[in-house]
Design a protein around this motif. Structure first.
Motif, short mmCIF file in Angstrom:
data_model
loop_
_atom_site.label_atom_id
_atom_site.label_comp_id
_atom_site.label_asym_id
_atom_site.label_seq_id
_atom_site.Cartn_x
_atom_site.Cartn_y
_atom_site.Cartn_z
N LYS A 280 0.85 -1.18 0.00
CA LYS A 280 0.00 0.00 0.00
C LYS A 280 0.90 1.24 0.00
CE LYS A 280 -3.83 -2.40 0.56
NZ LYS A 280 -4.81 -2.56 -0.52
N LEU A 281 0.44 2.26 -0.68
CA LEU A 281 1.14 3.54 -0.72
C LEU A 281 0.31 4.59 0.00
CD1 LEU A 281 3.20 5.67 -1.80
CD2 LEU A 281 1.80 5.78 -3.89
N ILE A 282 0.87 5.19 1.05
CA ILE A 282 0.21 6.30 1.73
C ILE A 282 0.70 7.58 1.05
CG2 ILE A 282 -0.04 7.56 3.89
CD1 ILE A 282 0.27 4.95 5.37
N SER B 88 -5.16 4.42 14.26
CA SER B 88 -6.39 3.62 14.21
C SER B 88 -6.63 3.09 12.79
CB SER B 88 -7.58 4.46 14.69
OG SER B 88 -7.74 5.61 13.90
N PHE B 89 -6.28 3.89 11.80
CA PHE B 89 -6.48 3.46 10.42
C PHE B 89 -5.63 2.23 10.11
CE2 PHE B 89 -5.46 3.33 5.93
CZ PHE B 89 -6.69 3.53 5.32
N SER B 90 -4.35 2.28 10.47
CA SER B 90 -3.47 1.15 10.15
C SER B 90 -3.81 -0.09 10.98
CB SER B 90 -2.00 1.54 10.37
OG SER B 90 -1.75 1.92 11.70
N LYS B 91 -4.31 0.11 12.19
CA LYS B 91 -4.74 -1.04 13.00
C LYS B 91 -5.87 -1.76 12.28
CE LYS B 91 -6.60 -2.29 17.57
NZ LYS B 91 -7.84 -2.95 17.10
N ASN C 266 -8.58 -9.33 6.25
CA ASN C 266 -8.11 -10.62 5.75
C ASN C 266 -7.01 -10.46 4.70
OD1 ASN C 266 -9.88 -12.10 7.36
ND2 ASN C 266 -11.54 -11.99 5.84
N ASP C 267 -7.12 -9.39 3.91
CA ASP C 267 -6.12 -9.15 2.87
C ASP C 267 -5.16 -8.04 3.28
OD1 ASP C 267 -7.99 -7.15 2.80
OD2 ASP C 267 -7.99 -6.94 0.61
N ALA C 268 -4.72 -8.09 4.53
CA ALA C 268 -3.83 -7.06 5.06
C ALA C 268 -2.55 -6.97 4.22
CB ALA C 268 -3.47 -7.36 6.51
N LYS D 68 0.47 -7.32 15.11
CA LYS D 68 1.34 -7.74 14.03
C LYS D 68 2.78 -7.36 14.33
CE LYS D 68 -2.24 -9.06 11.58
NZ LYS D 68 -2.52 -10.47 11.25
N VAL D 69 3.70 -8.09 13.71
CA VAL D 69 5.12 -7.86 13.94
C VAL D 69 5.74 -7.25 12.69
CG1 VAL D 69 7.35 -8.92 14.48
CG2 VAL D 69 5.26 -9.77 15.57
N ILE D 70 6.33 -6.07 12.86
CA ILE D 70 7.00 -5.43 11.74
C ILE D 70 8.27 -6.21 11.42
CG2 ILE D 70 8.16 -3.31 10.97
CD1 ILE D 70 6.25 -1.79 12.87
N GLY D 71 8.37 -6.66 10.22
CA GLY D 71 9.50 -7.50 9.82
C GLY D 71 9.08 -8.92 9.55
#
Length: 343
Positions: A188-190, A234-237, A243-245, A269-272
């Motif tokens: 995704k591109l912010i 809150s948006f990213s949470k 399901n298609d995160a 979720k875990v970054i990485g």
């Protein structure tokens, strides 16, 4: 101490007022040792030219007006690159008779209103503004008013104009390429509002990378415009609980990256492991995030300096064809950058 004048310098150096004046203007009829002597004396005595008097004699307004957006209500930090940009704008005017005035652009204010205000009140001999649109009425207005200007950003207009820009197409491409090479396949591109030219450049850069890696990237589904987000955390949470995160996110700034990192972690979720994040940055702030994230660094001081150099040259009559510049960003990798395992 009274204000130093040409007469003060002349008395201090033992030279005539005419010689002092010509030396300060780098006159060809004055020898270099004399120029150096006069300039050193001027610096020591704190001499500053009377711009009002100079303007009356030359017909030039020596004030440069930079119209820059101010912090939106509710913003925690604002644009962290603005101070570096202003610092660069100031540095670019050093050694010239020009000085800088910053005119704030309020969040809900019509951008053309500020430009008209500066022109109609004779506030500037040259104008700098940013957040350009593909068809920008400020460009048309200043061109018709015959006022020198330089834009921070490009347009897609038939009006030829001076500009300084950052290569946002390359930013999009390099950021997406980085994520795809780490194994990401759903990114995704912010992005800033699609009304701005650079937002489209960045999108097309990401699109190019997606085509090279054989993945799908769609503007309607994979671009998140900041105008649609009230709270990045809150948006990213919510985004990561779908399901298609996404497994890769390109953040348009350090501030959006800060909120995204918090939201990802709120979602458990875990970054990485679950998602990789890369940011467009103007400083080293992302190195303090937990975990640190890579970024494509924009040198706002360099951009500001170039903008000031160009507006001075424009006022002095340099052809517009020589006043166009696009700066590349640099990729900053940091300890703890990660690899997404594509299952």
């Amino acid at each position: 101490m009274s204000k130093a004048t040409l007469k003060t310098i002349a008395k201090y150096t033992g030279l005539s007022v005419t010689t002092v004046s010509r030396a300060l203007k780098d006159g060809d009829d004055v020898k270099q040792p004399t120029k150096d002597k006069v300039k050193a004396a001027a610096e020591y005595l704190g001499y500053r030219p009377n711009l009002s008097g100079v303007g009356l004699r030359t017909g030039i307004n020596y004030n440069i007006c930079a119209i820059l957006p101010v912090t939106k209500p509710g913003d925690i930090v604002g644009d962290v690159g603005t101070l570096a940009l202003i610092s660069g704008l100031t540095a670019g005017l050093e050694g010239t008779p020009f000085h800088l005035t910053v005119l704030p652009l309020e969040p809900d204010q019509d951008p053309l209103e500020s430009v008209k205000y500066a022109v109609e009140n004779s506030l500037a001999g040259g104008i700098i503004f940013n957040l350009t649109r593909t068809q920008d009425e400020r460009v048309t207005y200043l061109y018709e008013q015959n006022v020198p200007f330089v834009t921070f950003g490009q347009t897609e207009m038939t009006v030829d104009h001076a500009f300084v820009d950052i290569d946002n197409y390359d930013i999009g491409y390099q950021a997406a390429k980085y994520l795809y090479e780490k194994g990401c396949r759903n990114i995704k591109l912010i992005s800033s509002s699609q009304e701005y030219t650079y937002a489209w450049h960045k999108y097309y850069g990401v699109k190019r990378a997606s085509m090279e890696f054989g993945t799908k990237f769609d503007k309607d589904f994979d671009v998140i415009f900041d105008t649609d987000v009230n709270n990045y955390r809150s948006f990213s949470k919510a985004l990561m609980e779908q399901n298609d995160a996404p497994d890769g996110i390109i953040c348009g700034s350090e501030i959006s990256a800060c909120g995204v990192i918090a939201g990802v972690q709120d979602a458990g979720k875990v970054i990485g492991n679950d998602v990789a994040i890369i940011a467009v940055e103007t400083c080293d702030l992302p190195s303090f995030f937990i975990p640190p994230i890579p970024g494509l660094r924009q040198d706002m001081h360099s951009v500001g300096t170039k903008l000031s150099e160009f507006i001075v040259k424009s006022i002095e009559g340099t052809p517009i064809s020589k006043l166009k510049y696009v700066e590349k960003t640099s990729l900053h990798l940091r300890e703890g950058h990660y690899i997404i395992e594509n299952v």
